[in-house]
Design a protein around this motif. Structure first.
Motif, PDB file in Angstrom:
ATOM      1  N   ILE A 152      22.289 -13.192  45.824  1.00  0.00           N
ATOM      2  CA  ILE A 152      22.736 -14.586  45.845  1.00  0.00           C
ATOM      3  C   ILE A 152      22.158 -15.338  47.042  1.00  0.00           C
ATOM      4  N   PHE A 153      22.102 -14.686  48.198  1.00  0.00           N
ATOM      5  CA  PHE A 153      21.524 -15.346  49.370  1.00  0.00           C
ATOM      6  C   PHE A 153      20.053 -15.697  49.144  1.00  0.00           C
ATOM      7  N   VAL A 154      19.312 -14.789  48.509  1.00  0.00           N
ATOM      8  CA  VAL A 154      17.903 -15.068  48.226  1.00  0.00           C
ATOM      9  C   VAL A 154      17.787 -16.217  47.230  1.00  0.00           C
ATOM     10  N   LEU A 155      18.605 -16.193  46.185  1.00  0.00           N
ATOM     11  CA  LEU A 155      18.565 -17.263  45.182  1.00  0.00           C
ATOM     12  C   LEU A 155      18.989 -18.605  45.777  1.00  0.00           C
ATOM     13  N   ALA A 160      12.743 -16.331  52.126  1.00  0.00           N
ATOM     14  CA  ALA A 160      12.810 -15.891  53.528  1.00  0.00           C
ATOM     15  C   ALA A 160      13.935 -14.882  53.747  1.00  0.00           C
ATOM     16  N   TRP A 161      14.888 -14.836  52.820  1.00  0.00           N
ATOM     17  CA  TRP A 161      16.032 -13.934  52.931  1.00  0.00           C
ATOM     18  C   TRP A 161      15.818 -12.616  52.190  1.00  0.00           C
ATOM     19  N   LEU A 162      14.626 -12.404  51.642  1.00  0.00           N
ATOM     20  CA  LEU A 162      14.334 -11.166  50.921  1.00  0.00           C
ATOM     21  C   LEU A 162      14.561  -9.885  51.748  1.00  0.00           C
ATOM     22  N   LEU A 200      26.031 -14.135  36.939  1.00  0.00           N
ATOM     23  CA  LEU A 200      27.187 -14.992  36.655  1.00  0.00           C
ATOM     24  C   LEU A 200      27.243 -16.157  37.638  1.00  0.00           C
ATOM     25  N   TRP A 201      26.894 -15.885  38.888  1.00  0.00           N
ATOM     26  CA  TRP A 201      26.863 -16.961  39.887  1.00  0.00           C
ATOM     27  C   TRP A 201      25.852 -18.034  39.491  1.00  0.00           C
ATOM     28  N   VAL A 202      24.690 -17.604  39.027  1.00  0.00           N
ATOM     29  CA  VAL A 202      23.658 -18.557  38.603  1.00  0.00           C
ATOM     30  C   VAL A 202      24.158 -19.401  37.431  1.00  0.00           C
ATOM     31  N   ILE A 203      24.788 -18.749  36.460  1.00  0.00           N
ATOM     32  CA  ILE A 203      25.301 -19.471  35.277  1.00  0.00           C
ATOM     33  C   ILE A 203      26.380 -20.460  35.683  1.00  0.00           C
TER      34      ILE A 203
END
Length: 209
Positions: A152-155, A160-162, A200-203
């Protein structure tokens, strides 16, 4: 090379176990989820002034359930704060779910940013699934939490958070070393957190934001 020289020394075993315990404690689900909630309003205007809403969510989603869990441990109703006995997990997760739902009501009442609500709803979905699976199989909550947070942090914040992805195998390794989970349970938790919970967070984000 002799058989004894191939074996790990007691000092190296102790060092490995200390590292595993450190990773397990620092990246336990309440800590990881608290960080998720504190950062959740970053994608909306007003941050960091809106961080208080994330803290309020963390109070209901993490602090209150952990407080109640520690009481249950002290009373002898639960083995430890990691809920190592899988048969005890469903009731504990249901208790956490009640706290989370109460938090959602409070967040709605105070006009919380939608990004915080979206994060909480994603966590609710994770708790429900883990509660359903736990009586039958001890899927790793540590792996699910850290993989969900990293994805979620990367998305949310960009590539840069990879480097956070390194935490997924590190925390999974710690759970296997401590014999809290099998490799299969850790892999299942990682896939569940990184694919299902983050998905689910993305949706929900697309639907509510």
């Amino acid at each position: 090379m002799t058989r004894d020289s191939k074996a790990a020394s007691p000092a190296s075993i102790r060092a490995r176990n200390r590292a595993a315990r450190w990773l397990t404690e620092v990246f336990q689900p309440p800590v990881v989820v608290t960080l998720q909630l504190l950062v959740s309003p970053v994608i909306e205007p007003g941050f960091p002034g809106t961080i208080g809403y994330g803290a309020l969510a963390a109070l209901f989603v993490c602090v209150l359930p952990l407080f109640l869990l520690l009481i249950l441990v002290r009373l002898g109703k639960v083995t430890d704060h990691h809920v190592s006995d899988r048969h005890q997990r469903a009731p504990v997760l249901l208790m956490a779910l009640v706290c989370v739902i109460a938090g959602l009501v409070v967040l709605a009442a105070v006009g919380s940013p939608r990004s915080v609500v979206v994060m909480v709803l994603g966590i609710v979905a994770g708790i429900v699934v883990l509660a359903a699976v736990s009586p039958f199989w001890k899927i790793s909550g540590h792996a699910a939490a850290v993989s969900s947070a990293a994805a979620i942090f990367v998305l949310m914040l960009g590539p840069a958070w990879l480097p956070l992805m390194v935490l997924i195998p590190a925390v999974g390794w710690s759970r296997v070393v401590l014999r809290a989970h099998t490799l299969a349970q850790v892999v299942a938790g990682s896939l569940f957190g990184g694919l299902v919970m983050a998905g689910l967070w993305v949706i929900l984000r697309g639907w509510l934001l």
